[in-house]
Design a protein around this motif. Structure first.
Motif, PDB file in Angstrom:
ATOM      1  N   GLU A  40       0.828  -1.206   0.000  1.00 33.61           N
ATOM      2  CA  GLU A  40       0.000   0.000   0.000  1.00 33.61           C
ATOM      3  C   GLU A  40       0.862   1.255   0.000  1.00 33.61           C
ATOM      4  O   GLU A  40       0.515   2.254  -0.632  1.00 33.61           O
ATOM      5  CB  GLU A  40      -0.932  -0.014   1.206  1.00 33.61           C
ATOM      6  CG  GLU A  40      -1.946  -1.147   1.184  1.00 33.61           C
ATOM      7  CD  GLU A  40      -2.732  -1.169  -0.123  1.00 33.61           C
ATOM      8  OE1 GLU A  40      -3.229  -0.105  -0.544  1.00 33.61           O
ATOM      9  OE2 GLU A  40      -2.826  -2.249  -0.737  1.00 33.61           O
ATOM     10  N   VAL A  41       1.985   1.218   0.709  1.00 33.19           N
ATOM     11  CA  VAL A  41       2.905   2.360   0.717  1.00 33.19           C
ATOM     12  C   VAL A  41       3.414   2.646  -0.690  1.00 33.19           C
ATOM     13  O   VAL A  41       3.464   3.793  -1.149  1.00 33.19           O
ATOM     14  CB  VAL A  41       4.080   2.097   1.677  1.00 33.19           C
ATOM     15  CG1 VAL A  41       5.164   3.166   1.528  1.00 33.19           C
ATOM     16  CG2 VAL A  41       3.597   2.015   3.118  1.00 33.19           C
ATOM     17  N   LEU A  42       3.792   1.588  -1.426  1.00 33.33           N
ATOM     18  CA  LEU A  42       4.303   1.758  -2.783  1.00 33.33           C
ATOM     19  C   LEU A  42       3.213   2.296  -3.707  1.00 33.33           C
ATOM     20  O   LEU A  42       3.461   3.183  -4.527  1.00 33.33           O
ATOM     21  CB  LEU A  42       4.845   0.432  -3.316  1.00 33.33           C
ATOM     22  CG  LEU A  42       6.008  -0.203  -2.538  1.00 33.33           C
ATOM     23  CD1 LEU A  42       6.470  -1.473  -3.220  1.00 33.33           C
ATOM     24  CD2 LEU A  42       7.161   0.772  -2.385  1.00 33.33           C
ATOM     25  N   ARG A  43       2.030   1.757  -3.591  1.00 37.34           N
ATOM     26  CA  ARG A  43       0.950   2.186  -4.476  1.00 37.34           C
ATOM     27  C   ARG A  43       0.574   3.642  -4.251  1.00 37.34           C
ATOM     28  O   ARG A  43       0.181   4.351  -5.185  1.00 37.34           O
ATOM     29  CB  ARG A  43      -0.267   1.284  -4.284  1.00 37.34           C
ATOM     30  CG  ARG A  43      -0.061  -0.114  -4.860  1.00 37.34           C
ATOM     31  CD  ARG A  43      -1.303  -0.969  -4.755  1.00 37.34           C
ATOM     32  NE  ARG A  43      -1.162  -2.190  -5.548  1.00 37.34           N
ATOM     33  CZ  ARG A  43      -2.099  -3.118  -5.657  1.00 37.34           C
ATOM     34  NH1 ARG A  43      -3.257  -2.974  -5.024  1.00 37.34           N
ATOM     35  NH2 ARG A  43      -1.892  -4.193  -6.398  1.00 37.34           N
ATOM     36  N   GLN A  44       0.696   4.117  -3.010  1.00 41.57           N
ATOM     37  CA  GLN A  44       0.314   5.487  -2.712  1.00 41.57           C
ATOM     38  C   GLN A  44       1.474   6.476  -2.870  1.00 41.57           C
ATOM     39  O   GLN A  44       1.241   7.647  -3.177  1.00 41.57           O
ATOM     40  CB  GLN A  44      -0.225   5.567  -1.276  1.00 41.57           C
ATOM     41  CG  GLN A  44      -1.507   4.777  -1.055  1.00 41.57           C
ATOM     42  CD  GLN A  44      -1.931   4.762   0.395  1.00 41.57           C
ATOM     43  OE1 GLN A  44      -1.521   5.617   1.189  1.00 41.57           O
ATOM     44  NE2 GLN A  44      -2.756   3.789   0.769  1.00 41.57           N
ATOM     45  N   GLY A  45       2.718   5.996  -2.640  1.00 38.90           N
ATOM     46  CA  GLY A  45       3.835   6.941  -2.598  1.00 38.90           C
ATOM     47  C   GLY A  45       4.798   6.897  -3.753  1.00 38.90           C
ATOM     48  O   GLY A  45       5.544   7.864  -3.977  1.00 38.90           O
ATOM     49  N   LEU A  46       4.846   5.807  -4.532  1.00 40.40           N
ATOM     50  CA  LEU A  46       5.821   5.692  -5.606  1.00 40.40           C
ATOM     51  C   LEU A  46       5.329   6.404  -6.857  1.00 40.40           C
ATOM     52  O   LEU A  46       4.177   6.236  -7.269  1.00 40.40           O
ATOM     53  CB  LEU A  46       6.077   4.212  -5.917  1.00 40.40           C
ATOM     54  CG  LEU A  46       7.196   3.901  -6.906  1.00 40.40           C
ATOM     55  CD1 LEU A  46       8.544   4.357  -6.370  1.00 40.40           C
ATOM     56  CD2 LEU A  46       7.243   2.404  -7.210  1.00 40.40           C
ATOM     57  N   ASP A  47       6.197   7.195  -7.455  1.00 38.35           N
ATOM     58  CA  ASP A  47       5.864   7.916  -8.692  1.00 38.35           C
ATOM     59  C   ASP A  47       6.110   6.981  -9.879  1.00 38.35           C
ATOM     60  O   ASP A  47       7.182   6.975 -10.469  1.00 38.35           O
ATOM     61  CB  ASP A  47       6.715   9.183  -8.804  1.00 38.35           C
ATOM     62  CG  ASP A  47       6.335  10.034 -10.018  1.00 38.35           C
ATOM     63  OD1 ASP A  47       5.418   9.627 -10.766  1.00 38.35           O
ATOM     64  OD2 ASP A  47       6.958  11.091 -10.211  1.00 38.35           O
ATOM     65  N   PHE A  48       5.099   6.195 -10.240  1.00 35.55           N
ATOM     66  CA  PHE A  48       5.255   5.193 -11.299  1.00 35.55           C
ATOM     67  C   PHE A  48       5.535   5.832 -12.656  1.00 35.55           C
ATOM     68  O   PHE A  48       6.125   5.194 -13.530  1.00 35.55           O
ATOM     69  CB  PHE A  48       4.005   4.315 -11.372  1.00 35.55           C
ATOM     70  CG  PHE A  48       3.852   3.356 -10.226  1.00 35.55           C
ATOM     71  CD1 PHE A  48       4.401   2.089 -10.276  1.00 35.55           C
ATOM     72  CD2 PHE A  48       3.186   3.734  -9.069  1.00 35.55           C
ATOM     73  CE1 PHE A  48       4.276   1.200  -9.228  1.00 35.55           C
ATOM     74  CE2 PHE A  48       3.053   2.858  -8.005  1.00 35.55           C
ATOM     75  CZ  PHE A  48       3.609   1.592  -8.078  1.00 35.55           C
ATOM     76  N   ASP A  49       5.109   7.080 -12.855  1.00 31.73           N
ATOM     77  CA  ASP A  49       5.328   7.749 -14.147  1.00 31.73           C
ATOM     78  C   ASP A  49       6.807   7.948 -14.440  1.00 31.73           C
ATOM     79  O   ASP A  49       7.202   8.055 -15.603  1.00 31.73           O
ATOM     80  CB  ASP A  49       4.617   9.105 -14.161  1.00 31.73           C
ATOM     81  CG  ASP A  49       3.103   8.965 -14.150  1.00 31.73           C
ATOM     82  OD1 ASP A  49       2.611   7.890 -14.548  1.00 31.73           O
ATOM     83  OD2 ASP A  49       2.413   9.926 -13.742  1.00 31.73           O
ATOM     84  N   ARG A  50       7.621   8.008 -13.410  1.00 30.41           N
ATOM     85  CA  ARG A  50       9.066   8.200 -13.608  1.00 30.41           C
ATOM     86  C   ARG A  50       9.722   6.944 -14.155  1.00 30.41           C
ATOM     87  O   ARG A  50      10.850   6.986 -14.639  1.00 30.41           O
ATOM     88  CB  ARG A  50       9.733   8.583 -12.286  1.00 30.41           C
ATOM     89  CG  ARG A  50       9.314   9.932 -11.741  1.00 30.41           C
ATOM     90  CD  ARG A  50       9.907  10.169 -10.363  1.00 30.41           C
ATOM     91  NE  ARG A  50      11.365  10.100 -10.359  1.00 30.41           N
ATOM     92  CZ  ARG A  50      12.090  10.150  -9.240  1.00 30.41           C
ATOM     93  NH1 ARG A  50      11.496  10.227  -8.073  1.00 30.41           N
ATOM     94  NH2 ARG A  50      13.406  10.105  -9.317  1.00 30.41           N
ATOM     95  N   TYR A  51       9.019   5.825 -14.068  1.00 23.85           N
ATOM     96  CA  TYR A  51       9.611   4.538 -14.458  1.00 23.85           C
ATOM     97  C   TYR A  51       8.772   3.891 -15.554  1.00 23.85           C
ATOM     98  O   TYR A  51       8.402   2.722 -15.468  1.00 23.85           O
ATOM     99  CB  TYR A  51       9.725   3.632 -13.234  1.00 23.85           C
ATOM    100  CG  TYR A  51      10.389   4.327 -12.071  1.00 23.85           C
ATOM    101  CD1 TYR A  51      11.757   4.577 -12.070  1.00 23.85           C
ATOM    102  CD2 TYR A  51       9.632   4.781 -10.982  1.00 23.85           C
ATOM    103  CE1 TYR A  51      12.362   5.240 -11.018  1.00 23.85           C
ATOM    104  CE2 TYR A  51      10.233   5.443  -9.924  1.00 23.85           C
ATOM    105  CZ  TYR A  51      11.591   5.674  -9.946  1.00 23.85           C
ATOM    106  OH  TYR A  51      12.182   6.338  -8.905  1.00 23.85           O
TER     107      TYR A  51
END
Length: 579
Positions: A40-51
């Motif tokens: 849940e932390v990754l889904r809410q905090g990771l900027d997937f657009d950068r990758y």
């Protein structure tokens, strides 16, 4: 961090969008709980657009909850066997003959019907991955191919792997470790994670192109790196290479282009990874459900070259120039430097690792260690595990001049930990006159036996060894599990004339040293600091084996470690009445 939720078991386990699911109604265990929380932390905090172009997620999994373990133990009358002094193989065989609870077999069968890809069957006990009393690497993981056409064969592999993990709860090492950490066998209950294995099939082998461990705190920074800038270890193939202390590539994520200090190309070629672990997708060497490596094989770089998996990992040595060139564009000896990723930045792996470490550290409120595996073309990044690192920060100062005093037994400028230990009168050490790397496997039962006696009598001890501890490669050191040295409160790894290996720890070994507050002394061959072996020989002998000696002194040692400078010193006992 919010409490994670597990859905009921889903027959779409391998659907990337599915929730993490559970089989049974008990606890999911520490490892599964940590993965679900951090998802849940990754889904809410990771900027997937950068990758863009990278698939980043926790591989799909189902958790067999602790109620199944309780029923398994009770219905098969296994508690007496588990509590006995039977050898590990006898206990494991007894568990393999027992039956899993009927009420979970339907879900396991449904899982077997849908899965045609390798699985990792991992422990997730109630005590595992606790912050102050870690159980990293104490219990078992088993990789299974699970690709047979016959669903019955896949079902059998999953069931046998679950029983293998269950049996590891009562291995001799696990029992000793619980005693050393103040727990009883009754305190522990086992859940099991059944998870899709990250990787790709290459003929009759399956493996990820890249596995790694990243830590947000580095106890051995090199060059311009600082401790709080972290460290990353990378390897080709399954992560077993790293967590078991094999050869891998380590670097600071703040300085990914700085090479480790090998000193020469020749040393680099000899000091980098040359073998890697794979899942065997062909016929197993022999049927033995009690062995962790039943379906695993070691392969060489020549095999990876044939598979075409060195594209982003290797550099090539040119005899004409005497230098390494990044990539595999021309023939020559390969070295796994990971330069196409770290130097040429052909993918944003290092950037991603820095962000993941930051997110996890923020969510857990402490330095962290994460494990991951990656495949290329397309890039799929599997987040496998996160655990807290305990960093001790007591104020202990050691002056450089203190390392050369005549009262010093051991000193180093490459120590790990912080603080003072003044309760050790027992020392166990490898006898330098009899030490040879070809005999390291034979040292394991000797060391385990001495450890059990000291743990049972409540006597902490100093352990001094030549070569690495915790490696699976006996030509690098003693291939022992942490549980078998669980009573050691100070560990010294040294080298000698005939033992000139690079000293390092595997992930699980390293994590237990840090989190349990064990003081660690590293004495590389080329450093000026030594061990006073002659003084050790003057201790009162308690036990002497073929390769080890246990001595005792009437007064305790004084062990001091300065975590800021990395200096450590062990002073010989001093009679204060006469001092």
């Amino acid at each position: 961090m919010s409490q994670p939720r597990f859905g009921e078991f889903s027959r779409s386990l391998l659907d990337p969008g599915s929730h993490l699911t559970r089989i049974g109604q008990g606890e999911v265990g520490g490892k599964a709980h940590g993965l679900a929380s951090i998802r849940e932390v990754l889904r809410q905090g990771l900027d997937f657009d950068r990758y863009e172009g990278m698939r980043i997620d926790i591989p799909p999994l189902a958790v067999l909850c602790t109620d199944a373990f309780d029923k398994f133990m009770k219905r098969n009358h296994l508690y007496d066997v588990a509590a006995s002094d039977l050898p590990d193989d006898r206990i494991s065989h007894a568990f393999q003959k027992a039956d899993l609870p009927f009420d979970v077999l339907g879900d396991i069968r449904a899982l077997a019907n849908q899965v045609h890809t390798p699985l990792a069957v991992r422990s997730s006990s109630l005590l595992e991955d606790a912050k102050h009393e870690p159980f990293a690497g104490i219990y078992a993981t088993k990789m299974i191919p699970c690709d047979q056409y016959d669903a019955d064969a896949r079902f059998r592999q999953i069931v046998e792997a679950i029983k293998f993990v269950y049996a590891s709860t009562y291995s001799r090492g696990a029992k000793d470790y619980r005693i050393a950490t103040g727990h009883k066998d009754d305190d522990e209950r086992m859940a099991v994670i059944i998870q899709e294995l990250v990787g790709r099939r290459h003929h009759r082998r399956f493996y990820p192109e890249l596995s790694g461990v990243a830590r947000s705190y580095n106890f051995y920074p090199v060059g311009p790196a600082k401790p709080d800038e972290g460290v990353v270890s990378l390897a080709l193939g399954l992560g077993k290479t790293i967590v078991d202390g094999g050869l891998c590539w380590s670097y600071s994520p703040e300085y990914p282009k700085v090479e480790p200090p090998f000193g020469s190309v020749d040393k680099l070629l000899k000091g980098t990874q040359t073998e890697f672990w794979v899942v065997n997708m062909g016929e197993p060497r022999e049927y033995d459900p009690t062995q962790e490596t039943e379906y695993l094989l070691l392969d060489t770089l020549a095999g990876a070259e044939r598979d075409g998996t060195l594209r982003y990992l290797a550099s090539t040595y040119s005899p004409l120039s005497g230098r390494l060139s990044i990539g595999t564009g021309f023939p020559g000896p390969r070295a796994l430097t990971f330069a196409p990723i770290l130097v040429l930045e052909e993918m944003h792996l290092n950037e991603l690792l820095r962000e993941l470490l930051r997110l996890c550290e923020s969510a857990l409120g402490a330095p962290v260690e994460i494990e991951f595996a990656t495949t290329f073309n397309p890039i799929s990044f599997g987040f496998l595990q996160v655990r807290v690192m305990e960093v001790f920060r007591e104020e202990t100062q050691i002056d450089p001049l203190d390392l050369s005093s005549e009262e010093v037994l051991v000193s180093t400028d490459a120590a790990m930990g912080n603080g003072v230990v003044d309760s050790i009168c027992d020392i166990v050490y490898t006898r330098p006159d009899r030490f040879d790397l070809k005999h390291t496997a034979a040292m394991v039962p000797e060391l385990g036996s001495i450890n059990r006696k000291l743990v049972a009598s409540g006597r902490p001890y100093l352990l001094v060894v030549l070569g690495r501890l915790g490696t699976t490669d006996p030509w690098l050191g003693i291939p022992i599990r942490w549980a078998s040295i669980s009573g050691a409160r100070v560990v010294v790894e040294a080298t000698g004339e005939n033992v000139r290996v690079e000293l390092s720890q595997g992930s699980h070994f390293f994590h237990n040293i840090v989190s349990l507050g064990v003081k660690y002394f590293n004495l590389p061959f080329n450093r000026r600091h030594k061990i006073d072996w002659g003084w050790l020989e003057r201790g009162d002998p308690v036990e002497e084996t073929t390769f080890l000696k246990h001595v005792r002194f009437p007064l305790p040692l004084n062990v001091r470690v300065d975590g800021r400078s990395g200096r450590g010193v062990i002073y010989k006992p001093v009679d204060k009445r006469n001092g």
